[in-house]
Motif scaffolding. Structure first.
Motif, PDB file in Angstrom:
ATOM      1  N   ARG A   4       0.831  -1.196   0.000  1.00 32.76           N
ATOM      2  CA  ARG A   4       0.000   0.000   0.000  1.00 32.76           C
ATOM      3  C   ARG A   4       0.869   1.250   0.000  1.00 32.76           C
ATOM      4  O   ARG A   4       0.578   2.237  -0.659  1.00 32.76           O
ATOM      5  N   TYR A   5       1.990   1.200   0.713  1.00 31.68           N
ATOM      6  CA  TYR A   5       2.895   2.347   0.787  1.00 31.68           C
ATOM      7  C   TYR A   5       3.492   2.646  -0.571  1.00 31.68           C
ATOM      8  O   TYR A   5       3.604   3.790  -0.991  1.00 31.68           O
ATOM      9  N   SER A   6       3.865   1.572  -1.309  1.00 28.40           N
ATOM     10  CA  SER A   6       4.485   1.791  -2.612  1.00 28.40           C
ATOM     11  C   SER A   6       3.514   2.436  -3.580  1.00 28.40           C
ATOM     12  O   SER A   6       3.884   3.276  -4.382  1.00 28.40           O
ATOM     13  N   PHE A  76      10.124  -1.463 -19.281  1.00 31.78           N
ATOM     14  CA  PHE A  76      11.230  -0.569 -19.640  1.00 31.78           C
ATOM     15  C   PHE A  76      10.924   0.840 -19.139  1.00 31.78           C
ATOM     16  O   PHE A  76       9.837   1.362 -19.368  1.00 31.78           O
ATOM     17  N   GLY A  77      11.900   1.462 -18.470  1.00 26.32           N
ATOM     18  CA  GLY A  77      11.711   2.829 -17.991  1.00 26.32           C
ATOM     19  C   GLY A  77      13.005   3.381 -17.435  1.00 26.32           C
ATOM     20  O   GLY A  77      14.090   2.952 -17.838  1.00 26.32           O
ATOM     21  N   TYR A  78      12.911   4.305 -16.480  1.00 32.87           N
ATOM     22  CA  TYR A  78      14.122   4.852 -15.857  1.00 32.87           C
ATOM     23  C   TYR A  78      13.775   5.448 -14.507  1.00 32.87           C
ATOM     24  O   TYR A  78      12.644   5.883 -14.269  1.00 32.87           O
ATOM     25  N   THR A  79      14.739   5.466 -13.591  1.00 39.46           N
ATOM     26  CA  THR A  79      14.451   5.843 -12.208  1.00 39.46           C
ATOM     27  C   THR A  79      14.185   7.332 -12.049  1.00 39.46           C
ATOM     28  O   THR A  79      13.526   7.741 -11.094  1.00 39.46           O
ATOM     29  N   PHE A  80      14.692   8.173 -12.950  1.00 42.56           N
ATOM     30  CA  PHE A  80      14.470   9.615 -12.871  1.00 42.56           C
ATOM     31  C   PHE A  80      13.129  10.022 -13.479  1.00 42.56           C
ATOM     32  O   PHE A  80      12.790  11.197 -13.500  1.00 42.56           O
ATOM     33  N   CYS A  81      12.397   9.066 -13.992  1.00 44.37           N
ATOM     34  CA  CYS A  81      11.070   9.321 -14.578  1.00 44.37           C
ATOM     35  C   CYS A  81      10.197   9.991 -13.515  1.00 44.37           C
ATOM     36  O   CYS A  81      10.044   9.477 -12.409  1.00 44.37           O
ATOM     37  N   PRO A  82       9.621  11.150 -13.810  1.00 47.22           N
ATOM     38  CA  PRO A  82       8.939  11.922 -12.770  1.00 47.22           C
ATOM     39  C   PRO A  82       7.612  11.349 -12.299  1.00 47.22           C
ATOM     40  O   PRO A  82       7.202  11.608 -11.177  1.00 47.22           O
ATOM     41  N   ALA A  90       4.683   0.580  -9.562  1.00 47.49           N
ATOM     42  CA  ALA A  90       3.924   0.342  -8.336  1.00 47.49           C
ATOM     43  C   ALA A  90       2.668  -0.465  -8.646  1.00 47.49           C
ATOM     44  O   ALA A  90       2.261  -1.347  -7.878  1.00 47.49           O
ATOM     45  N   ARG A  91       2.030  -0.167  -9.777  1.00 51.77           N
ATOM     46  CA  ARG A  91       0.870  -0.945 -10.217  1.00 51.77           C
ATOM     47  C   ARG A  91       1.261  -2.406 -10.454  1.00 51.77           C
ATOM     48  O   ARG A  91       0.575  -3.337 -10.029  1.00 51.77           O
ATOM     49  N   ASN A  92       2.403  -2.612 -11.113  1.00 57.60           N
ATOM     50  CA  ASN A  92       2.885  -3.973 -11.349  1.00 57.60           C
ATOM     51  C   ASN A  92       3.168  -4.688 -10.031  1.00 57.60           C
ATOM     52  O   ASN A  92       2.859  -5.876  -9.871  1.00 57.60           O
ATOM     53  N   ALA A  93       3.789  -3.971  -9.092  1.00 58.06           N
ATOM     54  CA  ALA A  93       4.096  -4.559  -7.786  1.00 58.06           C
ATOM     55  C   ALA A  93       2.818  -4.960  -7.062  1.00 58.06           C
ATOM     56  O   ALA A  93       2.744  -6.028  -6.444  1.00 58.06           O
ATOM     57  N   GLU A  94       1.810  -4.125  -7.155  1.00 57.66           N
ATOM     58  CA  GLU A  94       0.525  -4.431  -6.519  1.00 57.66           C
ATOM     59  C   GLU A  94      -0.079  -5.697  -7.120  1.00 57.66           C
ATOM     60  O   GLU A  94      -0.616  -6.546  -6.393  1.00 57.66           O
ATOM     61  N   ALA A  95       0.010  -5.847  -8.438  1.00 56.02           N
ATOM     62  CA  ALA A  95      -0.490  -7.059  -9.088  1.00 56.02           C
ATOM     63  C   ALA A  95       0.276  -8.283  -8.612  1.00 56.02           C
ATOM     64  O   ALA A  95      -0.312  -9.348  -8.364  1.00 56.02           O
ATOM     65  N   VAL A  96       1.590  -8.151  -8.453  1.00 50.97           N
ATOM     66  CA  VAL A  96       2.412  -9.274  -7.990  1.00 50.97           C
ATOM     67  C   VAL A  96       2.055  -9.649  -6.553  1.00 50.97           C
ATOM     68  O   VAL A  96       1.995 -10.833  -6.200  1.00 50.97           O
ATOM     69  N   PHE A 126      16.010   1.855  -5.890  1.00 52.03           N
ATOM     70  CA  PHE A 126      14.724   2.090  -6.540  1.00 52.03           C
ATOM     71  C   PHE A 126      13.871   0.831  -6.551  1.00 52.03           C
ATOM     72  O   PHE A 126      12.699   0.853  -6.151  1.00 52.03           O
ATOM     73  N   VAL A 127      14.430  -0.292  -6.999  1.00 56.80           N
ATOM     74  CA  VAL A 127      13.626  -1.511  -7.110  1.00 56.80           C
ATOM     75  C   VAL A 127      13.262  -2.073  -5.743  1.00 56.80           C
ATOM     76  O   VAL A 127      12.172  -2.646  -5.567  1.00 56.80           O
ATOM     77  N   SER A 128      14.146  -1.913  -4.752  1.00 57.70           N
ATOM     78  CA  SER A 128      13.821  -2.421  -3.417  1.00 57.70           C
ATOM     79  C   SER A 128      12.660  -1.643  -2.814  1.00 57.70           C
ATOM     80  O   SER A 128      11.875  -2.189  -2.026  1.00 57.70           O
ATOM     81  N   PHE A 129      12.537  -0.378  -3.169  1.00 61.44           N
ATOM     82  CA  PHE A 129      11.424   0.427  -2.706  1.00 61.44           C
ATOM     83  C   PHE A 129      10.123  -0.024  -3.351  1.00 61.44           C
ATOM     84  O   PHE A 129       9.060  -0.046  -2.715  1.00 61.44           O
ATOM     85  N   MET A 130      10.193  -0.393  -4.630  1.00 60.46           N
ATOM     86  CA  MET A 130       8.997  -0.780  -5.357  1.00 60.46           C
ATOM     87  C   MET A 130       8.469  -2.144  -4.922  1.00 60.46           C
ATOM     88  O   MET A 130       7.273  -2.325  -4.697  1.00 60.46           O
ATOM     89  N   HIS A 131       9.359  -3.119  -4.825  1.00 58.88           N
ATOM     90  CA  HIS A 131       8.969  -4.478  -4.427  1.00 58.88           C
ATOM     91  C   HIS A 131      10.231  -5.223  -4.003  1.00 58.88           C
ATOM     92  O   HIS A 131      11.261  -5.123  -4.686  1.00 58.88           O
ATOM     93  N   PRO A 132      10.190  -5.972  -2.903  1.00 62.40           N
ATOM     94  CA  PRO A 132      11.402  -6.649  -2.428  1.00 62.40           C
ATOM     95  C   PRO A 132      11.973  -7.668  -3.400  1.00 62.40           C
ATOM     96  O   PRO A 132      13.169  -7.988  -3.334  1.00 62.40           O
ATOM     97  N   ASN A 133      11.149  -8.178  -4.315  1.00 64.04           N
ATOM     98  CA  ASN A 133      11.630  -9.169  -5.279  1.00 64.04           C
ATOM     99  C   ASN A 133      11.841  -8.598  -6.675  1.00 64.04           C
ATOM    100  O   ASN A 133      12.151  -9.344  -7.607  1.00 64.04           O
ATOM    101  N   MET A 134      11.667  -7.285  -6.827  1.00 62.43           N
ATOM    102  CA  MET A 134      11.862  -6.699  -8.151  1.00 62.43           C
ATOM    103  C   MET A 134      13.337  -6.739  -8.530  1.00 62.43           C
ATOM    104  O   MET A 134      14.210  -6.447  -7.715  1.00 62.43           O
ATOM    105  N   VAL A 135      13.604  -7.102  -9.775  1.00 61.84           N
ATOM    106  CA  VAL A 135      14.968  -7.156 -10.301  1.00 61.84           C
ATOM    107  C   VAL A 135      15.184  -5.956 -11.214  1.00 61.84           C
ATOM    108  O   VAL A 135      14.411  -5.738 -12.153  1.00 61.84           O
TER     109      VAL A 135
END
Length: 206
Positions: A4-6, A76-82, A90-96, A126-135
């Motif tokens: 929920r936080y993400s 595909f994206g980038y971490t500086f994306c505003p 975050a939507r993908n993480a929620e689905a996972v 960045f990825v650890s913030f989004m989801h603990p298993n995100m690569v």
């Protein structure tokens, strides 16, 4: 709580970026996974995906074979994306998270197309913030171009001297399955629950 936080921290919903990466869409066809599909692509699903060699956020070199044994959601994206990338990821993480609650193990993968700014350290945070298993994956400019080409994904760096430059890019999320490779893509309009339902359908029918 983390899920929920993400979502909350991802920010507001942005306008959809233009560009379809050269893809042409048709109505879903009969055949394998027909009951799960919403979109068919010119050339079939086999026209998307292929070999790549990149570096993950821990510094290890990986290829597409390292992800061939599990369902994967790739973006595909980038971490500086505003706004767009954080929201989509975050939507993908929620689905996972939703799928995990239902007993499905799906790995979210983020390929950064910002070779100039996205360091391994920044990518890892960045990825650890989004989801603990995100690569998180990155690479040389040529490696990233090759990976994007394999998935028919478009991206273009703004020509400017501003260090806060933006990158235009397609915003599809790709679903890969073991033994099948790419099977479906999700547009930005898909909600986490809609994604989870369709992904579960693909996994159950694989």
């Amino acid at each position: 709580m983390l899920r929920r936080y993400s979502i909350m921290a991802a920010g507001f919903l942005a306008l959809v970026l233009g560009g379809l990466g050269g893809m042409v869409f048709f109505a879903p066809e009969d055949g394998e996974f027909a009951q799960c599909r919403e979109t068919s692509i010119a050339g079939g699903s086999g026209a998307i995906g292929g070999p790549f060699t990149l570096t993950d956020h821990t510094g290890q070199q990986v290829t597409e074979a390292d992800f061939a044994d599990r369902p994967v959601l790739l973006y595909f994206g980038y971490t500086f994306c505003p706004d767009v990338c954080p929201y989509d990821l975050a939507r993908n993480a929620e689905a996972v998270y939703t799928l995990a609650e239902q007993g499905y193990d799906v790995t979210p993968v983020f390929i950064s197309v910002d070779h100039g700014r996205d360091t391994l350290e920044g990518l890892a945070e960045f990825v650890s913030f989004m989801h603990p298993n995100m690569v998180g994956l990155t690479g040389t400019e040529q490696q990233l171009r090759d990976a994007a080409r394999a998935y028919r994904a478009y991206y273009a760096v703004q020509e400017t001297d501003d260090e806060f430059y933006l990158i235009d890019h397609t915003t599809f999320t790709y679903l890969n399955l073991p033994g099948h490779g790419f099977v479906e893509l999700f547009r930005r309009e898909a909600t986490p629950d809609q994604m989870a339902d369709r992904i579960a359908c693909f996994i159950d029918n694989a």
